[in-house]
Design a protein around this motif. Structure first.
Motif, PDB file in Angstrom:
ATOM      1  N   TYR A  97       0.804  -1.220   0.000  1.00 30.30           N
ATOM      2  CA  TYR A  97       0.000   0.000   0.000  1.00 30.30           C
ATOM      3  C   TYR A  97       0.840   1.275   0.000  1.00 30.30           C
ATOM      4  O   TYR A  97       0.297   2.377  -0.145  1.00 30.30           O
ATOM      5  CB  TYR A  97      -0.975   0.011   1.177  1.00 30.30           C
ATOM      6  CG  TYR A  97      -0.344   0.018   2.552  1.00 30.30           C
ATOM      7  CD1 TYR A  97       0.216   1.171   3.080  1.00 30.30           C
ATOM      8  CD2 TYR A  97      -0.340  -1.135   3.334  1.00 30.30           C
ATOM      9  CE1 TYR A  97       0.770   1.181   4.348  1.00 30.30           C
ATOM     10  CE2 TYR A  97       0.211  -1.137   4.602  1.00 30.30           C
ATOM     11  CZ  TYR A  97       0.763   0.023   5.106  1.00 30.30           C
ATOM     12  OH  TYR A  97       1.324   0.030   6.360  1.00 30.30           O
ATOM     13  N   GLN A  98       2.149   1.163   0.120  1.00 31.59           N
ATOM     14  CA  GLN A  98       2.978   2.370   0.090  1.00 31.59           C
ATOM     15  C   GLN A  98       2.763   3.173  -1.193  1.00 31.59           C
ATOM     16  O   GLN A  98       2.838   4.393  -1.190  1.00 31.59           O
ATOM     17  CB  GLN A  98       4.460   1.994   0.190  1.00 31.59           C
ATOM     18  CG  GLN A  98       4.934   1.702   1.593  1.00 31.59           C
ATOM     19  CD  GLN A  98       6.419   1.403   1.600  1.00 31.59           C
ATOM     20  OE1 GLN A  98       6.927   0.664   0.760  1.00 31.59           O
ATOM     21  NE2 GLN A  98       7.126   1.953   2.551  1.00 31.59           N
ATOM     22  N   GLY A  99       2.525   2.471  -2.283  1.00 35.19           N
ATOM     23  CA  GLY A  99       2.392   3.164  -3.562  1.00 35.19           C
ATOM     24  C   GLY A  99       1.013   3.731  -3.830  1.00 35.19           C
ATOM     25  O   GLY A  99       0.835   4.453  -4.826  1.00 35.19           O
ATOM     26  N   ILE A 120      -4.081  -7.779   9.063  1.00 31.38           N
ATOM     27  CA  ILE A 120      -3.553  -6.934  10.122  1.00 31.38           C
ATOM     28  C   ILE A 120      -4.576  -5.861  10.484  1.00 31.38           C
ATOM     29  O   ILE A 120      -5.161  -5.223   9.588  1.00 31.38           O
ATOM     30  CB  ILE A 120      -2.238  -6.245   9.664  1.00 31.38           C
ATOM     31  CG1 ILE A 120      -1.221  -7.306   9.213  1.00 31.38           C
ATOM     32  CG2 ILE A 120      -1.660  -5.375  10.764  1.00 31.38           C
ATOM     33  CD1 ILE A 120      -0.798  -8.248  10.294  1.00 31.38           C
ATOM     34  N   PRO A 121      -4.828  -5.616  11.784  1.00 32.74           N
ATOM     35  CA  PRO A 121      -5.766  -4.548  12.167  1.00 32.74           C
ATOM     36  C   PRO A 121      -5.367  -3.205  11.557  1.00 32.74           C
ATOM     37  O   PRO A 121      -4.195  -2.829  11.554  1.00 32.74           O
ATOM     38  CB  PRO A 121      -5.645  -4.522  13.703  1.00 32.74           C
ATOM     39  CG  PRO A 121      -5.232  -5.920  14.068  1.00 32.74           C
ATOM     40  CD  PRO A 121      -4.325  -6.368  12.950  1.00 32.74           C
ATOM     41  N   GLY A 122      -6.350  -2.490  11.046  1.00 38.08           N
ATOM     42  CA  GLY A 122      -6.110  -1.190  10.431  1.00 38.08           C
ATOM     43  C   GLY A 122      -6.080  -1.228   8.918  1.00 38.08           C
ATOM     44  O   GLY A 122      -6.329  -0.202   8.261  1.00 38.08           O
ATOM     45  N   TYR A 127      -7.608   0.234   3.067  1.00 41.80           N
ATOM     46  CA  TYR A 127      -8.006  -0.258   1.747  1.00 41.80           C
ATOM     47  C   TYR A 127      -9.357   0.283   1.316  1.00 41.80           C
ATOM     48  O   TYR A 127      -9.629   0.399   0.116  1.00 41.80           O
ATOM     49  CB  TYR A 127      -7.971  -1.787   1.723  1.00 41.80           C
ATOM     50  CG  TYR A 127      -6.584  -2.331   1.477  1.00 41.80           C
ATOM     51  CD1 TYR A 127      -6.153  -2.673   0.203  1.00 41.80           C
ATOM     52  CD2 TYR A 127      -5.678  -2.487   2.521  1.00 41.80           C
ATOM     53  CE1 TYR A 127      -4.874  -3.146  -0.031  1.00 41.80           C
ATOM     54  CE2 TYR A 127      -4.393  -2.959   2.309  1.00 41.80           C
ATOM     55  CZ  TYR A 127      -3.996  -3.280   1.031  1.00 41.80           C
ATOM     56  OH  TYR A 127      -2.730  -3.743   0.795  1.00 41.80           O
ATOM     57  N   ARG A 128     -10.231   0.624   2.261  1.00 41.28           N
ATOM     58  CA  ARG A 128     -11.498   1.252   1.868  1.00 41.28           C
ATOM     59  C   ARG A 128     -11.261   2.607   1.205  1.00 41.28           C
ATOM     60  O   ARG A 128     -11.989   2.998   0.296  1.00 41.28           O
ATOM     61  CB  ARG A 128     -12.409   1.423   3.086  1.00 41.28           C
ATOM     62  CG  ARG A 128     -13.054   0.129   3.545  1.00 41.28           C
ATOM     63  CD  ARG A 128     -14.175   0.364   4.541  1.00 41.28           C
ATOM     64  NE  ARG A 128     -14.684  -0.902   5.040  1.00 41.28           N
ATOM     65  CZ  ARG A 128     -14.293  -1.488   6.167  1.00 41.28           C
ATOM     66  NH1 ARG A 128     -13.378  -0.886   6.926  1.00 41.28           N
ATOM     67  NH2 ARG A 128     -14.795  -2.637   6.549  1.00 41.28           N
ATOM     68  N   GLU A 129     -10.238   3.310   1.661  1.00 40.67           N
ATOM     69  CA  GLU A 129      -9.931   4.610   1.068  1.00 40.67           C
ATOM     70  C   GLU A 129      -9.347   4.477  -0.337  1.00 40.67           C
ATOM     71  O   GLU A 129      -9.366   5.432  -1.111  1.00 40.67           O
ATOM     72  CB  GLU A 129      -8.956   5.382   1.965  1.00 40.67           C
ATOM     73  CG  GLU A 129      -9.520   5.799   3.296  1.00 40.67           C
ATOM     74  CD  GLU A 129     -10.712   6.727   3.149  1.00 40.67           C
ATOM     75  OE1 GLU A 129     -10.695   7.577   2.229  1.00 40.67           O
ATOM     76  OE2 GLU A 129     -11.672   6.602   3.945  1.00 40.67           O
ATOM     77  N   PHE A 130      -8.822   3.294  -0.651  1.00 40.66           N
ATOM     78  CA  PHE A 130      -8.201   3.075  -1.964  1.00 40.66           C
ATOM     79  C   PHE A 130      -8.858   1.897  -2.688  1.00 40.66           C
ATOM     80  O   PHE A 130      -8.204   1.182  -3.438  1.00 40.66           O
ATOM     81  CB  PHE A 130      -6.699   2.822  -1.795  1.00 40.66           C
ATOM     82  CG  PHE A 130      -5.936   3.989  -1.246  1.00 40.66           C
ATOM     83  CD1 PHE A 130      -5.500   4.997  -2.083  1.00 40.66           C
ATOM     84  CD2 PHE A 130      -5.666   4.084   0.111  1.00 40.66           C
ATOM     85  CE1 PHE A 130      -4.784   6.082  -1.590  1.00 40.66           C
ATOM     86  CE2 PHE A 130      -4.960   5.165   0.619  1.00 40.66           C
ATOM     87  CZ  PHE A 130      -4.522   6.168  -0.226  1.00 40.66           C
ATOM     88  N   SER A 131     -10.145   1.728  -2.470  1.00 38.89           N
ATOM     89  CA  SER A 131     -10.834   0.539  -2.990  1.00 38.89           C
ATOM     90  C   SER A 131     -10.981   0.538  -4.506  1.00 38.89           C
ATOM     91  O   SER A 131     -11.380  -0.465  -5.091  1.00 38.89           O
ATOM     92  CB  SER A 131     -12.219   0.403  -2.341  1.00 38.89           C
ATOM     93  OG  SER A 131     -13.006   1.554  -2.611  1.00 38.89           O
ATOM     94  N   ASP A 132     -10.647   1.660  -5.159  1.00 34.45           N
ATOM     95  CA  ASP A 132     -10.744   1.725  -6.613  1.00 34.45           C
ATOM     96  C   ASP A 132      -9.483   1.235  -7.310  1.00 34.45           C
ATOM     97  O   ASP A 132      -9.497   0.953  -8.512  1.00 34.45           O
ATOM     98  CB  ASP A 132     -11.006   3.169  -7.051  1.00 34.45           C
ATOM     99  CG  ASP A 132      -9.923   4.129  -6.554  1.00 34.45           C
ATOM    100  OD1 ASP A 132      -9.651   4.117  -5.332  1.00 34.45           O
ATOM    101  OD2 ASP A 132      -9.348   4.881  -7.375  1.00 34.45           O
ATOM    102  N   PRO A 145      -9.313 -11.725   3.897  1.00 35.47           N
ATOM    103  CA  PRO A 145      -9.669 -10.630   4.817  1.00 35.47           C
ATOM    104  C   PRO A 145     -10.283  -9.417   4.119  1.00 35.47           C
ATOM    105  O   PRO A 145     -11.007  -8.647   4.752  1.00 35.47           O
ATOM    106  CB  PRO A 145      -8.321 -10.258   5.455  1.00 35.47           C
ATOM    107  CG  PRO A 145      -7.436 -11.447   5.232  1.00 35.47           C
ATOM    108  CD  PRO A 145      -7.865 -12.012   3.918  1.00 35.47           C
ATOM    109  N   LEU A 146      -9.997  -9.234   2.815  1.00 37.90           N
ATOM    110  CA  LEU A 146     -10.468  -8.053   2.088  1.00 37.90           C
ATOM    111  C   LEU A 146     -11.049  -8.472   0.735  1.00 37.90           C
ATOM    112  O   LEU A 146     -10.559  -8.078  -0.324  1.00 37.90           O
ATOM    113  CB  LEU A 146      -9.314  -7.064   1.869  1.00 37.90           C
ATOM    114  CG  LEU A 146      -8.556  -6.581   3.108  1.00 37.90           C
ATOM    115  CD1 LEU A 146      -7.371  -5.722   2.698  1.00 37.90           C
ATOM    116  CD2 LEU A 146      -9.480  -5.806   4.038  1.00 37.90           C
ATOM    117  N   PRO A 147     -12.130  -9.241   0.715  1.00 42.18           N
ATOM    118  CA  PRO A 147     -12.657  -9.744  -0.561  1.00 42.18           C
ATOM    119  C   PRO A 147     -13.294  -8.662  -1.423  1.00 42.18           C
ATOM    120  O   PRO A 147     -13.518  -8.885  -2.613  1.00 42.18           O
ATOM    121  CB  PRO A 147     -13.704 -10.771  -0.115  1.00 42.18           C
ATOM    122  CG  PRO A 147     -14.145 -10.301   1.234  1.00 42.18           C
ATOM    123  CD  PRO A 147     -12.923  -9.711   1.866  1.00 42.18           C
TER     124      PRO A 147
END
Length: 352
Positions: A97-99, A120-122, A127-132, A145-147
């Motif tokens: 997610y750094q990028g 991992i918590p958080g 990922y919701r902020e970058f879901s696109d 964890p993030l389907p």
């Protein structure tokens, strides 16, 4: 096609010894360049490639991890990717997610392969902020964890056909290869070998952050005459180490997103006995290329069944599922889909 590959900076590309992400990035970069694509690799100093190399720091950050801020080097590299993005048809990030904040400012399409765990918590909030953003998983289990994020494909790792030596016979010891870390459970690998009465050889690096675990929990176990610690091995040594093992033990205690050592073992013809965690059931075909077990007792029983397996079948499974050629084909297919979505047909007509 003009492709940028953006690696992490903790190890060189390829790494001198341990380093899974950087090794995969190297194989993919070289395969793309060999097929005629114009590839630029963003990586640490000390990296070697037939692509154009943009050095983001003087050396692999692992060599200076106690005296440097690794995030500063990564952020500076990512900003440079943004600045150069008009030179590329597509940017492929391997920086997790750094990028993400940088990706939204690129002048070309992009995708990110996630190489790490997602439980991992958080992480869900981030990922919701970058879901696109378009993401690639390295196993189906990694997605659990993030389907709901924007998954555009799953690409299993692959390595070169000739990277590892095949051995039809194997040897008389069990192998553990990787890191001395709590999640890798070398202590359980030793316990399994001791209960089976079979020698075990441990080839593993020790990160500074895991020194406490090695000193307090693992080093005392090396006094057993059945246990031999080989340290961290280079590529050639690693191949011989795996090829001459009776089996690889993989008693991980975390949701392993892939486990590169699993396919390295299969390439050598060496079956794997692994705990049922993360991607393991996707990679190891139970009863064909190894045994997927639930605990130490199951692993000990599986050692007694190794004679049921064919080392040739292990190698065949590698050649069918886990070569760098197959991995490169899969990524090129995803690149093509992204370029079609943006209407960049000129880039799609370049070498494939």
């Amino acid at each position: 096609m003009r492709i940028a590959q953006v690696a992490t900076l903790y190890e060189s590309v390829p790494p001198r010894a341990y380093g899974g992400i950087e090794r995969v990035v190297s194989w993919l970069t070289e395969a793309l360049a060999e097929r005629g694509h114009d590839v630029t690799l963003f990586a640490s100093g000390g990296s070697t490639t037939r692509a154009r190399l943009v050095e983001a720091c003087p050396s692999a950050l692992r060599l200076i991890e106690d005296t440097a801020d690794p995030q500063a080097y990564h952020f500076a590299m990512l900003e440079r990717v943004v600045r150069m993005s008009s030179d590329f048809d597509l940017v492929h990030f391997h920086t997790d997610y750094q990028g993400f904040p940088f990706a939204r400012r690129l002048a070309c399409p992009h995708l990110t392969t996630l190489h790490w765990r997602l439980d991992i918590p958080g992480l869900a909030e981030l990922y919701r902020e970058f879901s696109d953003l378009p993401l690639v998983s390295i196993s189906h289990s990694q997605r659990a964890p993030l389907p709901w994020v924007n998954w555009i494909g799953t690409v299993y790792h692959g390595l070169p056909d000739c990277q590892m030596p095949f051995s039809a016979e194997g040897g008389d010891y069990l192998a553990f290869l990787g890191r001395i870390a709590p999640t890798k459970r070398p202590d359980l690998a030793i316990e399994i070998a001791e209960r089976a009465g079979i020698p075990i050889k441990i080839a593993a690096k020790i990160d500074n952050g895991d020194r406490w675990y090695y000193d307090g929990s693992i080093e005392p176990l090396f006094h057993d005459p059945l246990v031999e610690y080989r340290g961290e091995l280079g590529d050639h040594e690693k191949g011989e180490f795996l090829a001459h093992a009776r089996a690889l033990l993989f008693p991980v205690d975390w949701p392993e997103p892939f486990g590169l050592v699993l396919i390295e073992a299969l390439a050598c013809g060496t079956p794997v006995i692994a705990f049922r965690r993360g991607s393991v059931p996707e990679i190891i075909e139970d009863g064909v290329t190894g045994f997927v077990v639930d605990d130490v007792e199951g692993a000990v029983r599986a050692i007694g069944r190794l004679g049921e397996l064919s080392r040739a079948d292990c190698r065949a499974a590698f050649e069918r599922r886990f070569t760098v050629s197959r991995m490169t084909d899969d990524y090129l297919a995803l690149y093509g889909e992204l370029l079609r979505e943006t209407g960049n047909r000129a880039a799609m007509s370049s070498p494939a």
